[in-house]
Design a protein around this motif. Structure first.
Motif, short mmCIF file in Angstrom:
data_model
loop_
_atom_site.label_atom_id
_atom_site.label_comp_id
_atom_site.label_asym_id
_atom_site.label_seq_id
_atom_site.Cartn_x
_atom_site.Cartn_y
_atom_site.Cartn_z
N ILE A 43 0.82 -1.21 0.00
CA ILE A 43 0.00 0.00 0.00
C ILE A 43 0.86 1.26 0.00
CG2 ILE A 43 -0.31 0.10 2.49
CD1 ILE A 43 -3.42 0.72 1.01
N THR A 44 2.05 1.19 0.60
CA THR A 44 2.91 2.36 0.60
C THR A 44 3.40 2.70 -0.80
OG1 THR A 44 4.82 1.00 1.18
CG2 THR A 44 3.68 2.08 2.99
N VAL A 45 3.69 1.68 -1.59
CA VAL A 45 4.11 1.90 -2.98
C VAL A 45 2.96 2.51 -3.78
CG1 VAL A 45 4.81 0.74 -5.12
CG2 VAL A 45 5.83 0.08 -2.95
N LEU A 46 1.77 1.99 -3.58
CA LEU A 46 0.60 2.51 -4.30
C LEU A 46 0.32 3.96 -3.90
CD1 LEU A 46 -1.69 -0.63 -4.00
CD2 LEU A 46 -0.46 0.16 -6.04
N ARG A 47 0.44 4.26 -2.61
CA ARG A 47 0.23 5.64 -2.15
C ARG A 47 1.26 6.59 -2.77
NH1 ARG A 47 -0.81 3.93 3.98
NH2 ARG A 47 -3.05 3.56 3.84
N LYS A 48 2.50 6.14 -2.81
CA LYS A 48 3.55 6.99 -3.38
C LYS A 48 3.30 7.23 -4.87
CE LYS A 48 8.30 8.11 -3.41
NZ LYS A 48 9.52 8.06 -2.68
N GLU A 72 -7.38 -2.25 -2.34
CA GLU A 72 -7.97 -2.69 -3.60
C GLU A 72 -8.41 -1.49 -4.44
OE1 GLU A 72 -8.88 -4.13 -0.60
OE2 GLU A 72 -7.59 -5.87 -0.97
N GLU A 73 -9.03 -0.50 -3.80
CA GLU A 73 -9.48 0.69 -4.52
C GLU A 73 -8.30 1.49 -5.03
OE1 GLU A 73 -11.89 2.65 -1.64
OE2 GLU A 73 -13.64 1.39 -2.02
N LEU A 74 -7.26 1.60 -4.20
CA LEU A 74 -6.06 2.33 -4.60
C LEU A 74 -5.36 1.62 -5.76
CD1 LEU A 74 -4.32 4.79 -4.04
CD2 LEU A 74 -3.10 3.46 -2.33
N ALA A 75 -5.30 0.31 -5.71
CA ALA A 75 -4.69 -0.46 -6.80
C ALA A 75 -5.48 -0.28 -8.09
CB ALA A 75 -4.61 -1.94 -6.43
N ALA A 76 -6.79 -0.23 -7.99
CA ALA A 76 -7.62 -0.02 -9.18
C ALA A 76 -7.40 1.37 -9.77
CB ALA A 76 -9.09 -0.21 -8.83
N ALA A 77 -7.30 2.38 -8.92
CA ALA A 77 -7.06 3.75 -9.41
C ALA A 77 -5.68 3.86 -10.06
CB ALA A 77 -7.19 4.74 -8.25
N VAL A 78 -4.68 3.28 -9.44
CA VAL A 78 -3.33 3.31 -9.99
C VAL A 78 -3.29 2.54 -11.30
CG1 VAL A 78 -0.97 2.48 -9.60
CG2 VAL A 78 -2.17 3.71 -7.80
N SER A 79 -3.94 1.42 -11.36
CA SER A 79 -3.98 0.60 -12.57
C SER A 79 -4.64 1.37 -13.73
CB SER A 79 -4.73 -0.69 -12.31
OG SER A 79 -4.78 -1.47 -13.46
N ARG A 80 -5.74 2.06 -13.45
CA ARG A 80 -6.41 2.86 -14.48
C ARG A 80 -5.48 3.96 -14.98
NH1 ARG A 80 -10.77 2.32 -11.11
NH2 ARG A 80 -10.39 4.35 -10.16
N HIS A 81 -4.82 4.63 -14.05
CA HIS A 81 -3.90 5.71 -14.43
C HIS A 81 -2.76 5.16 -15.29
CE1 HIS A 81 -0.37 8.34 -13.90
NE2 HIS A 81 -1.26 9.29 -14.04
N PHE A 82 -2.17 4.05 -14.87
CA PHE A 82 -1.05 3.44 -15.57
C PHE A 82 -1.46 3.02 -16.98
CE2 PHE A 82 1.84 -0.06 -16.59
CZ PHE A 82 3.07 0.53 -16.33
N ALA A 83 -2.65 2.46 -17.11
CA ALA A 83 -3.13 1.98 -18.41
C ALA A 83 -3.40 3.13 -19.37
CB ALA A 83 -4.40 1.15 -18.22
N ASN A 84 -3.73 4.31 -18.84
CA ASN A 84 -4.04 5.45 -19.69
C ASN A 84 -2.82 6.26 -20.11
OD1 ASN A 84 -6.81 5.01 -19.81
ND2 ASN A 84 -7.14 6.02 -17.86
N GLN A 85 -1.64 5.88 -19.66
CA GLN A 85 -0.42 6.61 -20.03
C GLN A 85 -0.03 6.26 -21.46
OE1 GLN A 85 0.92 8.99 -17.96
NE2 GLN A 85 -0.98 8.45 -16.95
N THR A 86 0.33 7.29 -22.21
CA THR A 86 0.81 7.05 -23.56
C THR A 86 2.33 7.18 -23.56
OG1 THR A 86 0.52 9.38 -24.11
CG2 THR A 86 -1.29 7.91 -24.67
#
Length: 96
Positions: A51-56, A72-86
């Protein structure tokens, strides 16, 4: 009165030296890298990260989340952000 000589390493009969451990490891890494070439999408399992890595990640990339969000919610938000990077491949390779 005899002179001691250091043992010499003799080449194999066929004249080819066998690879040492360092060469074997290098070859393994090269083959592993070659097997990844051509795969368009590599997935990252954000749920396996702490969780500390996800928060950072969220803090560095300024992802807006609730203050008391679970992993779980933080991982989902990070995953969405990561997937949207070009990625601009040419710029990335040039700057590398």
């Amino acid at each position: 009165m005899g002179v001691k000589q250091k043992p010499t390493q003799s080449a194999p009969a066929n004249g080819v030296n066998l690879p040492n451990d360092k060469d074997r490891e290098r070859e393994k890494r090269r083959k592993a890298a070659e097997s990844n070439v051509g795969k368009e999408f590599q997935t990252v399992d954000f749920n396996s990260m702490s969780i500390t890595v996800l928060r950072k990640y969220a803090r560095v990339h300024k992802i807006k989340t609730k203050s008391k969000v679970n992993k779980e919610e933080l991982a989902a938000a990070v995953s969405r952000h990561f997937a949207n990077q070009t990625v601009k491949e040419l710029d990335t390779i040039t700057c590398f």
